[in-house]
Scaffold this motif. Structure first.
Motif, short mmCIF file in Angstrom:
data_model
loop_
_atom_site.label_atom_id
_atom_site.label_comp_id
_atom_site.label_asym_id
_atom_site.label_seq_id
_atom_site.Cartn_x
_atom_site.Cartn_y
_atom_site.Cartn_z
N LEU A 217 0.56 -0.90 0.04
CA LEU A 217 -0.07 0.29 -0.20
C LEU A 217 0.33 1.35 -0.16
O LEU A 217 0.65 1.98 -0.63
N LEU A 218 2.42 1.27 0.63
CA LEU A 218 3.00 2.47 0.95
C LEU A 218 3.86 2.53 -0.36
O LEU A 218 4.68 3.53 -0.50
N CYS A 219 3.50 2.01 -1.25
CA CYS A 219 4.26 1.68 -2.46
C CYS A 219 4.56 3.22 -3.53
O CYS A 219 3.40 3.51 -3.83
N PRO A 220 5.46 4.11 -3.36
CA PRO A 220 5.41 5.43 -4.19
C PRO A 220 5.21 5.12 -5.80
O PRO A 220 5.41 3.61 -6.42
N LEU A 221 4.19 4.93 -6.34
CA LEU A 221 3.46 5.01 -8.09
C LEU A 221 3.83 6.61 -8.58
O LEU A 221 4.05 6.14 -10.04
N ALA A 222 3.91 7.49 -8.02
CA ALA A 222 4.65 8.85 -8.82
C ALA A 222 4.96 9.12 -7.95
O ALA A 222 4.40 9.37 -6.97
N LEU A 223 6.16 10.68 -7.81
CA LEU A 223 7.21 11.62 -7.75
C LEU A 223 6.79 12.82 -8.07
O LEU A 223 7.45 12.97 -8.68
N PRO A 224 5.83 13.80 -7.28
CA PRO A 224 4.84 14.80 -8.39
C PRO A 224 6.53 16.10 -8.36
O PRO A 224 7.00 15.58 -6.19
N GLU A 225 7.29 16.68 -8.83
CA GLU A 225 7.58 18.03 -8.71
C GLU A 225 7.54 18.69 -6.97
O GLU A 225 7.83 19.73 -6.46
N ASP A 226 6.01 19.13 -8.07
CA ASP A 226 5.30 20.16 -6.96
C ASP A 226 4.03 19.84 -5.77
O ASP A 226 3.53 20.00 -5.76
N GLY A 227 4.34 18.15 -5.49
CA GLY A 227 3.83 17.75 -4.54
C GLY A 227 4.23 16.30 -3.08
O GLY A 227 5.28 16.04 -3.56
N PRO A 228 3.37 15.93 -2.95
CA PRO A 228 3.76 14.35 -2.03
C PRO A 228 3.07 13.03 -3.52
O PRO A 228 2.63 13.27 -4.25
N ALA A 229 4.94 12.43 -2.80
CA ALA A 229 4.37 11.23 -3.42
C ALA A 229 3.42 10.53 -3.39
O ALA A 229 2.39 10.97 -2.19
N VAL A 230 2.71 9.99 -4.62
CA VAL A 230 2.12 8.92 -5.17
C VAL A 230 1.73 8.42 -4.66
O VAL A 230 2.47 7.21 -5.51
N THR A 231 0.86 7.17 -3.60
CA THR A 231 1.23 5.71 -3.18
C THR A 231 0.16 5.10 -3.58
O THR A 231 -0.82 5.56 -4.18
N VAL A 232 0.46 3.92 -3.63
CA VAL A 232 -1.04 2.72 -4.13
C VAL A 232 -2.18 2.82 -2.97
O VAL A 232 -3.26 2.70 -3.83
N LEU A 233 -1.70 3.35 -2.34
CA LEU A 233 -2.81 3.37 -0.94
C LEU A 233 -3.82 5.35 -1.41
O LEU A 233 -4.90 5.05 -1.48
N ASP A 234 -3.42 6.11 -1.97
CA ASP A 234 -4.13 7.22 -1.75
C ASP A 234 -4.75 6.94 -3.54
O ASP A 234 -5.50 7.19 -3.74
N VAL A 235 -4.16 6.01 -4.90
CA VAL A 235 -5.06 5.30 -5.56
C VAL A 235 -5.91 4.79 -5.43
O VAL A 235 -7.09 4.82 -5.70
N ALA A 236 -5.53 3.77 -4.25
CA ALA A 236 -6.67 2.88 -3.55
C ALA A 236 -7.81 4.10 -2.74
O ALA A 236 -9.43 3.24 -3.10
#
Length: 232
Positions: free
Chosen positions: A122-141
């Motif tokens: 769940l905490l695997c990072p899927l995206a690392l935007p330059e202007d915001g926090p990491a997006v994780t599997v948890l965020d997508v779920a």
């Protein structure tokens, strides 16, 4: 969005894709029109100069979709067997954080149930935007709002890994349909005690155990799939 289920795991290589694909096949056998979705995938084998992603192949085969629909199943695919943002950087690309969620909507009028599968835990990072926090599997779920089915190893260490995963999900308010234990190694025999401890300490049902390469437990069926709910 149609009713669905989000298949996640306690780690990588715990059998998420196997469970997602077999569940999709079971639902099709019940007469359902099934969609499958993986927000991002990394780690391909190259055949005759062309990359092939095993997870995407397995999911596509389970619902008998043509190769041309790989973008529908997994819109962001990268070759290196690394976390998606790192694999993307190796190719001079970035992961589109918004597309991780919005691409799932393409299934809205194509199926009556959607099986989504994460990458890693769940905490695997899927995206690392330059202007915001990491997006994780948890965020997508959380954005998709489907109940979670947690796939965990059956053997030693799984209680801690599973309870940590449950704690993360519950802290975010994600509904959990249950846990399924996967006997990746047939030599691991403490399955019954692990299942009982997870149920007692985690407060969620263990829906069954999958023997090596075997069938899904009967409890893994269409009743687990629910309409998406709003998660803050």
């Amino acid at each position: 969005m149609p009713p669905g289920l989000f298949v996640t795991g306690t780690d990588t290589d715990v059998g998420k894709t196997y469970v997602a694909a077999r569940l999709a096949e079971r639902l099709r056998g019940e007469g359902r029109t099934v969609g499958v979705y993986k927000p991002a995938c990394s780690g391909a084998e190259v055949f005759h100069g062309e990359p092939v992603w095993g997870d995407v192949e397995a999911l596509r085969s389970a619902v008998e979709r043509p190769v041309a629909e790989d973008d529908l199943i997994c819109p962001q695919r990268f070759v290196a067997p690394l976390a998606p943002p790192i694999a993307a950087a190796r190719e001079g690309r970035t992961v589109d954080a918004e597309l991780l969620t919005t691409a799932a909507r393409r299934w809205a009028d194509r199926c009556d149930v959607l099986i989504a599968e994460g990458a890693g835990g769940l905490l695997c990072p899927l995206a690392l935007p330059e202007d915001g926090p990491a997006v994780t599997v948890l965020d997508v779920a959380a954005a998709l709002g489907y109940p979670l089915l947690i796939v965990a190893r059956a053997g030693l260490g799984t209680v801690n890994h599973t309870l940590l995963t449950l704690a993360v999900a519950q802290a975010r308010g994600l509904p959990v349909a249950g846990v399924v234990l996967n006997e990746i190694d047939a030599r691991e025999r403490e399955v019954a005690t692990n299942a009982a401890m997870i149920e007692r300490c985690g407060g969620v049902p263990v829906l069954g155990v999958i023997p090596p390469g075997g069938e899904l437990p009967e409890a893994l069926n269409g009743s687990l799939c629910r309409p998406p709910v709003s998660i803050n």
